[in-house]
Design an enzyme around this catalytic site. Sequence first.
Site, PDB file in Angstrom:
ATOM      1  N   ASP A 209       0.761   4.044  -7.406  1.00 12.13           N
ATOM      2  CA  ASP A 209       0.184   5.386  -7.596  1.00 12.13           C
ATOM      3  C   ASP A 209      -0.070   5.611  -9.084  1.00 12.13           C
ATOM      4  O   ASP A 209      -0.512   4.720  -9.777  1.00 12.13           O
ATOM      5  CB  ASP A 209       1.086   6.461  -6.977  1.00 12.13           C
TER       6      ASP A 209
ATOM      7  N   ASP B 250       0.998  -1.019  -5.121  1.00 11.32           N
ATOM      8  CA  ASP B 250       0.292   0.229  -5.399  1.00 11.32           C
ATOM      9  C   ASP B 250       1.327   1.210  -5.973  1.00 11.32           C
ATOM     10  O   ASP B 250       2.124   1.786  -5.240  1.00 11.32           O
ATOM     11  CB  ASP B 250      -0.285   0.737  -4.072  1.00 11.32           C
TER      12      ASP B 250
ATOM     13  N   ASN C  31      -3.767  11.194  -1.533  1.00  6.16           N
ATOM     14  CA  ASN C  31      -4.545  10.011  -1.150  1.00  6.16           C
ATOM     15  C   ASN C  31      -6.033  10.214  -1.439  1.00  6.16           C
ATOM     16  O   ASN C  31      -6.591  11.282  -1.186  1.00  6.16           O
ATOM     17  CB  ASN C  31      -4.332   9.703   0.340  1.00  6.16           C
ATOM     18  N   SER C  32      -6.649   9.171  -1.952  1.00  5.48           N
ATOM     19  CA  SER C  32      -8.042   9.245  -2.427  1.00  5.48           C
ATOM     20  C   SER C  32      -9.055   9.508  -1.319  1.00  5.48           C
ATOM     21  O   SER C  32     -10.176   9.926  -1.604  1.00  5.48           O
ATOM     22  CB  SER C  32      -8.423   7.922  -3.103  1.00  5.48           C
TER      23      SER C  32
ATOM     24  N   ASP D 252       0.780  10.562   1.948  1.00 10.61           N
ATOM     25  CA  ASP D 252       0.526   9.804   0.721  1.00 10.61           C
ATOM     26  C   ASP D 252       0.221  10.800  -0.398  1.00 10.61           C
ATOM     27  O   ASP D 252      -0.904  10.923  -0.868  1.00 10.61           O
ATOM     28  CB  ASP D 252      -0.649   8.838   0.954  1.00 10.61           C
TER      29      ASP D 252
ATOM     30  N   ARG E  24      -6.367   1.395 -12.316  1.00 14.44           N
ATOM     31  CA  ARG E  24      -7.241   1.890 -11.231  1.00 14.44           C
ATOM     32  C   ARG E  24      -7.923   3.180 -11.646  1.00 14.44           C
ATOM     33  O   ARG E  24      -7.260   4.131 -12.068  1.00 14.44           O
ATOM     34  CB  ARG E  24      -6.396   2.093  -9.979  1.00 14.44           C
TER      35      ARG E  24
ATOM     36  N   GLU F 284      -2.944   4.138 -11.079  1.00 16.16           N
ATOM     37  CA  GLU F 284      -4.188   4.918 -11.001  1.00 16.16           C
ATOM     38  C   GLU F 284      -4.123   6.115 -11.946  1.00 16.16           C
ATOM     39  O   GLU F 284      -3.025   6.657 -12.206  1.00 16.16           O
ATOM     40  CB  GLU F 284      -4.415   5.394  -9.559  1.00 16.16           C
TER      41      GLU F 284
ATOM     42  N   HIS G 145     -12.266   2.459  -7.543  1.00 15.60           N
ATOM     43  CA  HIS G 145     -12.167   2.972  -6.182  1.00 15.60           C
ATOM     44  C   HIS G 145     -13.350   3.882  -5.880  1.00 15.60           C
ATOM     45  O   HIS G 145     -13.787   4.648  -6.742  1.00 15.60           O
ATOM     46  CB  HIS G 145     -10.853   3.732  -5.996  1.00 15.60           C
TER      47      HIS G 145
ATOM     48  N   LYS H  82       0.146  12.880  -6.705  1.00 21.87           N
ATOM     49  CA  LYS H  82      -1.213  12.490  -6.311  1.00 21.87           C
ATOM     50  C   LYS H  82      -1.469  12.872  -4.858  1.00 21.87           C
ATOM     51  O   LYS H  82      -0.528  13.216  -4.116  1.00 21.87           O
ATOM     52  CB  LYS H  82      -1.432  10.991  -6.534  1.00 21.87           C
TER      53      LYS H  82
ATOM     54  N   SER I 151       0.817  -1.219   0.000  1.00 24.56           N
ATOM     55  CA  SER I 151       0.000   0.000   0.000  1.00 24.56           C
ATOM     56  C   SER I 151       0.849   1.267   0.000  1.00 24.56           C
ATOM     57  O   SER I 151       1.727   1.425   0.861  1.00 24.56           O
ATOM     58  CB  SER I 151      -0.889  -0.012   1.254  1.00 24.56           C
ATOM     59  N   GLY I 152       0.547   2.163  -0.916  1.00 21.28           N
ATOM     60  CA  GLY I 152       1.251   3.447  -0.942  1.00 21.28           C
ATOM     61  C   GLY I 152       1.013   4.233   0.330  1.00 21.28           C
ATOM     62  O   GLY I 152       1.950   4.797   0.917  1.00 21.28           O
ATOM     63  N   LEU I 153      -0.254   4.261   0.778  1.00 21.04           N
ATOM     64  CA  LEU I 153      -0.579   5.002   2.005  1.00 21.04           C
ATOM     65  C   LEU I 153       0.171   4.423   3.197  1.00 21.04           C
ATOM     66  O   LEU I 153       0.758   5.158   3.997  1.00 21.04           O
ATOM     67  CB  LEU I 153      -2.099   4.945   2.258  1.00 21.04           C
TER      68      LEU I 153
HETATM   69  C1  SPV Z   1      -3.365   2.644  -0.656  1.00 19.53           C
HETATM   70  O1  SPV Z   1      -3.482   1.715   0.134  1.00 19.53           O
HETATM   71  O2  SPV Z   1      -2.376   3.381  -0.706  1.00 19.53           O
HETATM   72  C2  SPV Z   1      -4.422   2.923  -1.627  1.00 19.53           C
HETATM   73  C3  SPV Z   1      -5.825   2.737  -1.261  1.00 19.53           C
HETATM   74  O3  SPV Z   1      -4.112   3.402  -2.694  1.00 19.53           O
HETATM   75  S1  SPV Z   1      -6.409   4.276  -0.715  1.00 19.53           S
HETATM   76  O4  SPV Z   1      -5.642   4.700   0.438  1.00 19.53           O
HETATM   77  O5  SPV Z   1      -7.827   4.099  -0.396  1.00 19.53           O
HETATM   78  O6  SPV Z   1      -6.275   5.246  -1.818  1.00 19.53           O
HETATM   79 MG    MG Z   2      -2.321   4.338  -2.686  1.00 17.58          MG
END
Ligand code: SPV
Ligand code: MG
Length: 285
Positions: free
Chosen positions: A79, A77, A114-115, A50, A149, A106, A180, A112, A38-40
Amino acid sequence: MLRAQVCSNDELSFLMEAHDGLSATIAQRSGFKGLWASGLSIASSLGYRDANEASWTQLVQSVERIVDSTELAVLVDGDGGFGNFNNARLLARKLRQAGAAGISLEDSCFPKLNSLIGERHPLADIDEFSGRLRAVKDAVADNLVLVARIEALIAGHGLNEAILRAHAYADAGADAILIHSRKSTADEMLSFVTEWRNRLPVVIVPTTYFRTPVSAYRDARISTVVWANHSMRAAAAAMRRICDSIAAQESVANIESHIAPLSEIFELLRYDELAVAEKQYLQPS
Ligand code: SPV
Ligand code: MG
């Protein structure tokens, strides 16, 4: 192995978040068959936001530790690929070399955000992002699963925009679509799935719509559920509780039974194997 998990509509599979070697090891111990780098969670564990604050080389380094720590397939992930088509294919090649099994890209713009936070999530141009996907596919062929994504619902665009993008990304060579959503119910995501009719398998990230039972995903013939950040958040909650307690009590006497015994850490990281190897390689015969 990841291809079989992510690219099948027949059986719902689960990817557990990992952000370092220890979280990967624990996920494997719990029986997960695949991991989401996971990027986050990686950014958070490094003390970054993130928002592409961590570099792509830092991501690759974290992925190396995750890959080395288990035998599980790792979907990374990636990004938006850290730039244009060229940055994306470079990242994909390096992740492949690091032993990753797949990359999720994505359709966001660099840098970016975080979503799940803020309102500013500009989408990449469809053709430009399709070029990123094509470049990655040409660079790694079928050696890396390519998940496209779609951030259209996150960015406040409707279902039509999300479906339009999904078809474009399928045409560009994606192996699966990650749709997402940050709604608190699964309705928006499920509407997409109904409309999409499984032209490619669908991956979802039910972080905000966590109350939906997974039976709904099986019924919708979704391919893969990503539990995207739960080890990182579990660690943060546990560390906060323990640090607060130690600071307040100026003692560790009361927390010992609330933390992992050292024996568990030694066991998880296979210190026994090191002892056996020492006997084999270190001691003169
Ligand atoms: C992550 O886990 O970094 C994701 C999912 O991309 S989210 O944090 O929901 O964007
Ligand atoms: Mg991410």
